[in-house]
Design an enzyme around this catalytic site. Sequence first.
Site, PDB file in Angstrom:
ATOM      1  N   TRP A  73       0.830  -1.010   0.053  1.00 54.14           N
ATOM      2  CA  TRP A  73      -0.028  -0.109  -0.007  1.00 54.14           C
ATOM      3  C   TRP A  73       0.938   1.181   0.119  1.00 54.14           C
ATOM      4  CZ3 TRP A  73      -1.105   4.500   2.962  1.00 54.14           C
ATOM      5  CH2 TRP A  73      -2.222   4.953   2.723  1.00 54.14           C
ATOM      6  N   GLY A 100       5.592   0.121   6.862  1.00 52.86           N
ATOM      7  CA  GLY A 100       5.705   1.290   7.673  1.00 52.86           C
ATOM      8  C   GLY A 100       6.155   2.633   6.981  1.00 52.86           C
ATOM      9  N   GLU A 484     -22.086   5.870   9.885  1.00 53.93           N
ATOM     10  CA  GLU A 484     -21.547   4.764   9.218  1.00 53.93           C
ATOM     11  C   GLU A 484     -21.882   4.119   8.015  1.00 53.93           C
ATOM     12  OE1 GLU A 484     -18.896   2.916  10.071  1.00 53.93           O
ATOM     13  OE2 GLU A 484     -19.529   0.771   9.470  1.00 53.93           O
ATOM     14  N   HIS A 507     -29.147  22.967   8.450  1.00 52.64           N
ATOM     15  CA  HIS A 507     -28.204  24.154   8.628  1.00 52.64           C
ATOM     16  C   HIS A 507     -27.117  24.190   7.645  1.00 52.64           C
ATOM     17  CE1 HIS A 507     -29.779  25.301  12.586  1.00 52.64           C
ATOM     18  NE2 HIS A 507     -29.653  23.928  12.913  1.00 52.64           N
TER      19      HIS A 507
END
Length: 611
Positions: A73, A100, A484, A507
């Site tokens: 990734w 990392g 969610e 709002h």
Amino acid sequence: MCGIVGYTGPKEAYPIVITGLKRLEYRGYDSTGVALLNGGLKVYKKKGRVADLEAAVLGENLHAHTGIGHTRWATHGEPSDVNAHPHLSASGKLAMIHNGIIENYAQLKKELSNKGYVFKSETDTEVLLNFIEDIRENNQCDLEEAVRVALKRVTGAYVILLVDQDQPDTIIAARKGSPLVIGVGKGEHFLGSDASPMLEYTKEVVYVNDYELAIVKPNELILKNLGNEKLTPFVTKLDMELAAIEKGGYDHFMLKEIFEQPLTIHDCLRGRLDANAGTITMSGVANNIEHFKNAGRIIIVACGTSWHAGLVAEYIIEELCRIPVEVEYASEFRYRNPVINKGDIIFAISQSGETADTLVAIERAKEQGAIIFGIVNVVGSSIARISDGGAYTHAGPEIGVASTKAFTGQLAVLTMVALKIAKEKGRISDERYQQLLVELEAVPEKVAAILKNAPAIKAIAEKYKGATDALFLGRGYNFPIALEGALKLKEISYIHAEGYPAAEMKHGPIALVDENLPVVFVATKDAYHEKIVSNIQEIKARKGQVIAIITEEDDLIPALANEVFYVPPADEIIAPMLSCIPLQLLSYYMGVARGVDVDKPRNLAKSVTVE
Ligand code: F6R
């Protein structure tokens, strides 16, 4: 983020490494690579999925007894063949994979460039590897010592696996901040970001801790700290079967995991909740009960879906226990200077137990004397180990990138914790306590009933799959469920979605409403029901397309909404565990209808071990 695998032993390394990478693909999937030691050192790597690498190496001689593999990734450098791991050192003798971020890599790169090093990739990994090689050459030390010296200079997070063509049966591994598991076999060792690559070979594993370094050979596992002191590896027995990490006939892990929820919630309650006896047994709470009873405040830290579970818990704990609760994004909490008082308890909620921001947030809070209570799914993970107490969600391995069954597990645990504290504090009547225990026990059955109606949600998903935007609205306990639902939809279908408290919509967001906008109301029967009915009317008056998740007995909303989906009646404290299910299904079916790879949506990774 990023999956790492290693093997050394008498078996063929490549098939073990490649199968392991497929299981770890949920951690990152933009490029893949392997390094094999077979007389020399061979590296094969490719942009794309594990399957793309497999296709690319067809016909190659892949025979080797030691190998390492990586599924990436991207952090430093775009996904490409050259940025894929493993990286080779300047001499070509060392190969390394890394999960990392090396934060001071720019400084190290400058130092090495001044010495004449030239880098092929844009990665921090190649910098660290050459730094190690440079130390080995200049200090005339062995590789293990060079790794130790290098890691003492490094800031950031890492798990590295390193091989040397001159030590063809050895893998050197080290960790700080990212997970590393070593499987102990007979005359062989396995390495992985989690235990899934080794499940069919061994159940005996060692979880490597931060600042530890392992020298792994077929018949030997040496564990040391960075001060070169030998440590005794602590072998743990895995309680996980291979079937738990397979799709079991479902098209996607996400669908399997949604449908597993009656079972996983049942597993979470099992042995803890006994409605007949009127008891909740949770040793993690019982062992800290005085702290809980006297807590001045509970601070919940989490990210993403786990943060949404924390928001539901805020409502429940404040209602039942009358303890003030704050819910914090771990990524913000860790960098500001929060006031932590004596007696504050920190709840860390995490599926993976490895989320970097959550982990560092609780490390900081612990330093300030807070008690850490972990609500974690992955057994033995870093957050579970650093916590002073806690409760596992017992949802089993969650592999689909979008969190589903872990979320309902978190809600079940948090509800039990709140009920237990409320009872111990004498804050809840016997009658209400007993009613909620009975309702909680009935959740698996009610979830199963909702799942039987999945085709109805599929039909709604088909109808609205062309939407470009969506609003999700809810009030009270269902407000976090609206958040969610919106998160699930954006990550799985790439439809832009926003979650809001239903009243807050006036709002600003109401300006978005027109005849093309699906507005999903999470509107189960609760204390705010009449209010949310008014909000639905406000959307209808502006021609929005209302999709409503409602309670079976609702006789108001069906006349107003374009689509309704029914869930069984439940107390408002319990309702979120039910109302989230149709939203999981909606995002799943919309994603599939739009052709998204729902288990591996773009840009995401399951376990966010970088900040
Ligand atoms: C969304 C999702 C993420 C995670 C978040 C935290 O579906 O899965 O938002 O919830 O990355 O991860 P954990 O719970 O592992 O700390």
